[in-house]
Design a protein around this motif. Sequence first.
Motif, PDB file in Angstrom:
ATOM      1  N   PRO A 121       0.538  -1.143  -0.327  1.00  0.00           N
ATOM      2  CA  PRO A 121      -0.146  -0.078   0.161  1.00  0.00           C
ATOM      3  C   PRO A 121       0.964   1.689   0.041  1.00  0.00           C
ATOM      4  CG  PRO A 121      -0.880  -1.937   1.319  1.00  0.00           C
ATOM      5  CD  PRO A 121       0.091  -2.118   1.241  1.00  0.00           C
ATOM      6  N   LEU A 126     -16.039   1.564   2.449  1.00  0.00           N
ATOM      7  CA  LEU A 126     -14.598  -0.089   2.486  1.00  0.00           C
ATOM      8  C   LEU A 126     -14.457  -1.321   2.920  1.00  0.00           C
ATOM      9  CD1 LEU A 126     -11.514   3.228   2.753  1.00  0.00           C
ATOM     10  CD2 LEU A 126     -12.495   2.293   0.518  1.00  0.00           C
ATOM     11  N   THR A 127     -14.103  -2.034   2.134  1.00  0.00           N
ATOM     12  CA  THR A 127     -13.912  -2.785   3.523  1.00  0.00           C
ATOM     13  C   THR A 127     -13.101  -3.183   4.621  1.00  0.00           C
ATOM     14  OG1 THR A 127     -13.524  -3.840   0.926  1.00  0.00           O
ATOM     15  CG2 THR A 127     -13.155  -5.234   2.846  1.00  0.00           C
ATOM     16  N   ALA A 141      -9.750  -6.480   4.619  1.00  0.00           N
ATOM     17  CA  ALA A 141      -8.985  -5.736   4.038  1.00  0.00           C
ATOM     18  C   ALA A 141      -8.312  -6.225   4.308  1.00  0.00           C
ATOM     19  CB  ALA A 141      -8.979  -4.418   3.865  1.00  0.00           C
ATOM     20  N   THR A 142      -7.601  -6.933   4.986  1.00  0.00           N
ATOM     21  CA  THR A 142      -5.753  -7.415   5.613  1.00  0.00           C
ATOM     22  C   THR A 142      -6.091  -9.012   4.903  1.00  0.00           C
ATOM     23  OG1 THR A 142      -5.630  -6.178   7.345  1.00  0.00           O
ATOM     24  CG2 THR A 142      -4.391  -8.225   7.315  1.00  0.00           C
ATOM     25  N   PRO A 149     -11.661  -3.751   7.940  1.00  0.00           N
ATOM     26  CA  PRO A 149      -9.992  -4.108   7.910  1.00  0.00           C
ATOM     27  C   PRO A 149      -9.819  -4.730   8.275  1.00  0.00           C
ATOM     28  CG  PRO A 149     -10.653  -1.453   9.190  1.00  0.00           C
ATOM     29  CD  PRO A 149     -12.302  -2.472   9.118  1.00  0.00           C
ATOM     30  N   THR A 175      -8.554  -4.399  -3.017  1.00  0.00           N
ATOM     31  CA  THR A 175      -9.073  -5.265  -1.615  1.00  0.00           C
ATOM     32  C   THR A 175      -9.804  -4.325  -0.665  1.00  0.00           C
ATOM     33  OG1 THR A 175      -6.342  -4.906  -0.702  1.00  0.00           O
ATOM     34  CG2 THR A 175      -6.598  -7.000  -2.114  1.00  0.00           C
ATOM     35  N   GLN A 176      -9.629  -2.845  -0.850  1.00  0.00           N
ATOM     36  CA  GLN A 176      -9.884  -1.759   0.057  1.00  0.00           C
ATOM     37  C   GLN A 176     -11.597  -1.891  -0.068  1.00  0.00           C
ATOM     38  OE1 GLN A 176      -7.874  -1.868   2.493  1.00  0.00           O
ATOM     39  NE2 GLN A 176      -6.574  -3.295   1.328  1.00  0.00           N
ATOM     40  N   ARG A 196      -4.304   2.644   6.368  1.00  0.00           N
ATOM     41  CA  ARG A 196      -4.664   0.775   6.095  1.00  0.00           C
ATOM     42  C   ARG A 196      -3.185   1.619   5.075  1.00  0.00           C
ATOM     43  NH1 ARG A 196     -10.535  -0.873   4.500  1.00  0.00           N
ATOM     44  NH2 ARG A 196     -11.673   0.101   6.003  1.00  0.00           N
ATOM     45  N   LEU A 210      -7.961   5.247   4.042  1.00  0.00           N
ATOM     46  CA  LEU A 210      -7.012   4.073   3.221  1.00  0.00           C
ATOM     47  C   LEU A 210      -5.403   4.848   3.477  1.00  0.00           C
ATOM     48  CD1 LEU A 210      -8.538   4.861  -0.070  1.00  0.00           C
ATOM     49  CD2 LEU A 210      -8.305   3.499   0.603  1.00  0.00           C
TER      50      LEU A 210
END
Length: 209
Positions: free
Chosen positions: A90, A185-186, A191-192, A188, A157-158, A117, A114
């Motif tokens: 990222p 957003l997705t 997304a991870t 966390p 993915t986010q 992240r 974002l």
Amino acid sequence: MSMLTPPGMGGKYRITGDAYPRMRRPRRRRRIMAAALATVVALGLGGWGTLQLIDVFGGGGTDSRARTAAGPGCKPRKNAVKPIHVPLKPAQITVNVYNATPRAGLAKSTADELKKRGFVIGKVGNAPAAYDKKVPGPGILLGATGARDNAFPVLGTQLKGAALKMDTRATADVDLIIGTAFKTLTPPKDATAALAALAKPAPAPSGKC
């Protein structure tokens, strides 16, 4: 006594009739030809076997490795050995966040999340006229052609369900244009997990043909 009988010979050696006896062709020549043919076949098989041993114990190059991975009896596929693709992190991706919805402040809040992240944030604001109020889905990821294989999988993915679109920009930054169906957003955690899945190496080739 026949005229064909040599002088002094008679009895069982007497030749009767007026023609010479027909003599059979000697078989020795046939045996020689058969032995020569067998030798040629044996030498050919021996040479082929030697080449196979050299291929097995000498490595045989990429085709041999592909044949071993695919299993015995399988023909190697073209380009069976693929280079390992390492996804971007990222922190290596600069994201411009644009709001194409009537909801105020959505671009800033999304950009702030974002940034938490690990993404680098570029421009933040309303979407250009070409996209403003014209994105019905959750969003669009917009970037250069090369972004399809590096930045898009990571940024995707986010935001699940985001559409992908390419333009002619010469820079590596990408745009996240928030659409009307955007909610958040997705999470966390999810997304991870998706980012971790991108970093896993591809599975080994199957032994099936």
